[in-house]
Scaffold this motif. Structure first.
Motif, PDB file in Angstrom:
ATOM      1  N   ILE A  42       0.926  -1.165   0.154  1.00  0.00           N
ATOM      2  CA  ILE A  42       0.125  -0.085  -0.108  1.00  0.00           C
ATOM      3  C   ILE A  42       0.784   1.186   0.115  1.00  0.00           C
ATOM      4  CG2 ILE A  42      -1.923  -1.200   1.155  1.00  0.00           C
ATOM      5  CD1 ILE A  42      -0.947   0.000   3.999  1.00  0.00           C
ATOM      6  N   SER A  43       0.387   2.509  -0.247  1.00  0.00           N
ATOM      7  CA  SER A  43       1.104   3.561  -0.341  1.00  0.00           C
ATOM      8  C   SER A  43       1.364   4.104   1.326  1.00  0.00           C
ATOM      9  CB  SER A  43       0.311   4.781  -0.701  1.00  0.00           C
ATOM     10  OG  SER A  43      -0.796   4.929   0.005  1.00  0.00           O
ATOM     11  N   THR A  44       2.477   4.947   1.277  1.00  0.00           N
ATOM     12  CA  THR A  44       2.871   5.375   2.581  1.00  0.00           C
ATOM     13  C   THR A  44       1.899   6.355   3.111  1.00  0.00           C
ATOM     14  OG1 THR A  44       3.989   7.142   1.658  1.00  0.00           O
ATOM     15  CG2 THR A  44       5.500   5.287   2.493  1.00  0.00           C
ATOM     16  N   ALA A  45       0.927   6.884   2.284  1.00  0.00           N
ATOM     17  CA  ALA A  45      -0.149   7.820   2.699  1.00  0.00           C
ATOM     18  C   ALA A  45      -1.138   7.147   3.314  1.00  0.00           C
ATOM     19  CB  ALA A  45      -0.725   8.527   1.558  1.00  0.00           C
ATOM     20  N   THR A  46      -1.511   5.740   2.902  1.00  0.00           N
ATOM     21  CA  THR A  46      -2.312   4.928   3.464  1.00  0.00           C
ATOM     22  C   THR A  46      -1.989   4.477   4.854  1.00  0.00           C
ATOM     23  OG1 THR A  46      -3.156   4.369   1.343  1.00  0.00           O
ATOM     24  CG2 THR A  46      -3.711   2.865   3.160  1.00  0.00           C
ATOM     25  N   VAL A  47      -0.721   4.235   4.839  1.00  0.00           N
ATOM     26  CA  VAL A  47      -0.104   3.797   6.197  1.00  0.00           C
ATOM     27  C   VAL A  47      -0.506   4.841   7.325  1.00  0.00           C
ATOM     28  CG1 VAL A  47       1.996   3.134   7.571  1.00  0.00           C
ATOM     29  CG2 VAL A  47       1.451   2.081   5.235  1.00  0.00           C
ATOM     30  N   ARG A  48      -0.164   6.277   6.780  1.00  0.00           N
ATOM     31  CA  ARG A  48      -0.315   7.373   7.864  1.00  0.00           C
ATOM     32  C   ARG A  48      -1.697   7.445   8.101  1.00  0.00           C
ATOM     33  NH1 ARG A  48       3.978  11.651   7.405  1.00  0.00           N
ATOM     34  NH2 ARG A  48       5.619  10.804   6.034  1.00  0.00           N
ATOM     35  N   ARG A  49      -2.423   7.277   7.324  1.00  0.00           N
ATOM     36  CA  ARG A  49      -3.858   7.336   7.355  1.00  0.00           C
ATOM     37  C   ARG A  49      -4.423   6.612   8.601  1.00  0.00           C
ATOM     38  NH1 ARG A  49      -5.932   6.486   2.389  1.00  0.00           N
ATOM     39  NH2 ARG A  49      -4.854   8.421   1.796  1.00  0.00           N
ATOM     40  N   VAL A  50      -4.058   5.129   8.372  1.00  0.00           N
ATOM     41  CA  VAL A  50      -4.351   4.164   9.314  1.00  0.00           C
ATOM     42  C   VAL A  50      -3.938   4.356  10.629  1.00  0.00           C
ATOM     43  CG1 VAL A  50      -3.981   1.758   9.887  1.00  0.00           C
ATOM     44  CG2 VAL A  50      -4.488   2.337   7.732  1.00  0.00           C
ATOM     45  N   LEU A  51      -2.458   4.843  10.623  1.00  0.00           N
ATOM     46  CA  LEU A  51      -1.781   5.088  11.930  1.00  0.00           C
ATOM     47  C   LEU A  51      -2.647   6.456  12.791  1.00  0.00           C
ATOM     48  CD1 LEU A  51       1.820   4.332  11.310  1.00  0.00           C
ATOM     49  CD2 LEU A  51       0.409   3.210  12.589  1.00  0.00           C
ATOM     50  N   ALA A  52      -3.002   7.322  11.921  1.00  0.00           N
ATOM     51  CA  ALA A  52      -3.546   8.662  12.318  1.00  0.00           C
ATOM     52  C   ALA A  52      -4.937   8.145  12.933  1.00  0.00           C
ATOM     53  CB  ALA A  52      -3.884   9.748  11.423  1.00  0.00           C
ATOM     54  N   SER A  53      -5.729   7.219  12.382  1.00  0.00           N
ATOM     55  CA  SER A  53      -6.994   6.905  12.947  1.00  0.00           C
ATOM     56  C   SER A  53      -6.737   6.027  14.263  1.00  0.00           C
ATOM     57  CB  SER A  53      -7.691   6.006  11.816  1.00  0.00           C
ATOM     58  OG  SER A  53      -7.034   4.661  11.669  1.00  0.00           O
ATOM     59  N   GLN A  54      -5.683   5.285  14.386  1.00  0.00           N
ATOM     60  CA  GLN A  54      -5.629   4.792  15.949  1.00  0.00           C
ATOM     61  C   GLN A  54      -5.286   6.099  16.732  1.00  0.00           C
ATOM     62  OE1 GLN A  54      -1.662   3.293  16.490  1.00  0.00           O
ATOM     63  NE2 GLN A  54      -2.295   2.020  18.160  1.00  0.00           N
ATOM     64  N   SER A  55      -4.577   6.890  16.630  1.00  0.00           N
ATOM     65  CA  SER A  55      -4.325   8.055  17.589  1.00  0.00           C
ATOM     66  C   SER A  55      -5.726   8.982  17.868  1.00  0.00           C
ATOM     67  CB  SER A  55      -3.344   9.000  17.050  1.00  0.00           C
ATOM     68  OG  SER A  55      -3.585   9.538  15.845  1.00  0.00           O
ATOM     69  N   SER A  56      -6.421   8.970  16.875  1.00  0.00           N
ATOM     70  CA  SER A  56      -7.578   9.859  17.182  1.00  0.00           C
ATOM     71  C   SER A  56      -8.951   8.858  17.947  1.00  0.00           C
ATOM     72  CB  SER A  56      -8.399  10.530  15.596  1.00  0.00           C
ATOM     73  OG  SER A  56      -8.861   9.165  14.835  1.00  0.00           O
ATOM     74  N   ALA A  57      -8.684   7.445  17.648  1.00  0.00           N
ATOM     75  CA  ALA A  57      -9.714   6.893  18.505  1.00  0.00           C
ATOM     76  C   ALA A  57      -9.621   6.920  19.950  1.00  0.00           C
ATOM     77  CB  ALA A  57      -9.687   5.182  17.859  1.00  0.00           C
ATOM     78  N   PRO A  58     -10.730   6.937  20.608  1.00  0.00           N
ATOM     79  CA  PRO A  58     -10.561   6.999  22.154  1.00  0.00           C
ATOM     80  C   PRO A  58      -9.825   5.576  22.598  1.00  0.00           C
ATOM     81  CG  PRO A  58     -12.850   6.489  21.364  1.00  0.00           C
ATOM     82  CD  PRO A  58     -11.965   6.744  20.103  1.00  0.00           C
ATOM     83  N   GLN A  59      -8.964   5.911  23.577  1.00  0.00           N
ATOM     84  CA  GLN A  59      -8.139   4.916  24.223  1.00  0.00           C
ATOM     85  C   GLN A  59      -8.766   4.459  25.393  1.00  0.00           C
ATOM     86  OE1 GLN A  59      -5.610   3.359  22.934  1.00  0.00           O
ATOM     87  NE2 GLN A  59      -5.733   4.604  21.129  1.00  0.00           N
TER      88      GLN A  59
END
Length: 63
Positions: A42-59
């Motif tokens: 996948i693209s690095t942009a997709t990796v960034r998007r996936v990782l960003a969704s983790q940080s925005s999700a409530p922990q």
């Protein structure tokens, strides 16, 4: 296109199916974004998007 929207049809490209947990795990192991992107094809942009969704999700808070 307007008629398709009114009928509830999906317009546009299908979402990419990625293994989100594997991406999170690879990042925790210290792999770079580029390495993760190459491994999952996948693209690095997709990796960034996936990782960003983790940080925005409530922990969950552990007390």
């Amino acid at each position: 296109m307007r008629r398709a929207r009114l009928e509830g049809r999906h317009i546009g490209r299908q979402p990419i199916a990625v293994d989100r947990e594997a991406i999170f795990c690879d990042r925790r192991r210290g792999q770079s974004l580029r390495q993760i992107a190459r491994y999952h094809r996948i693209s690095t942009a997709t990796v960034r998007r996936v990782l960003a969704s983790q940080s925005s999700a409530p922990q969950e808070q552990v007390a």
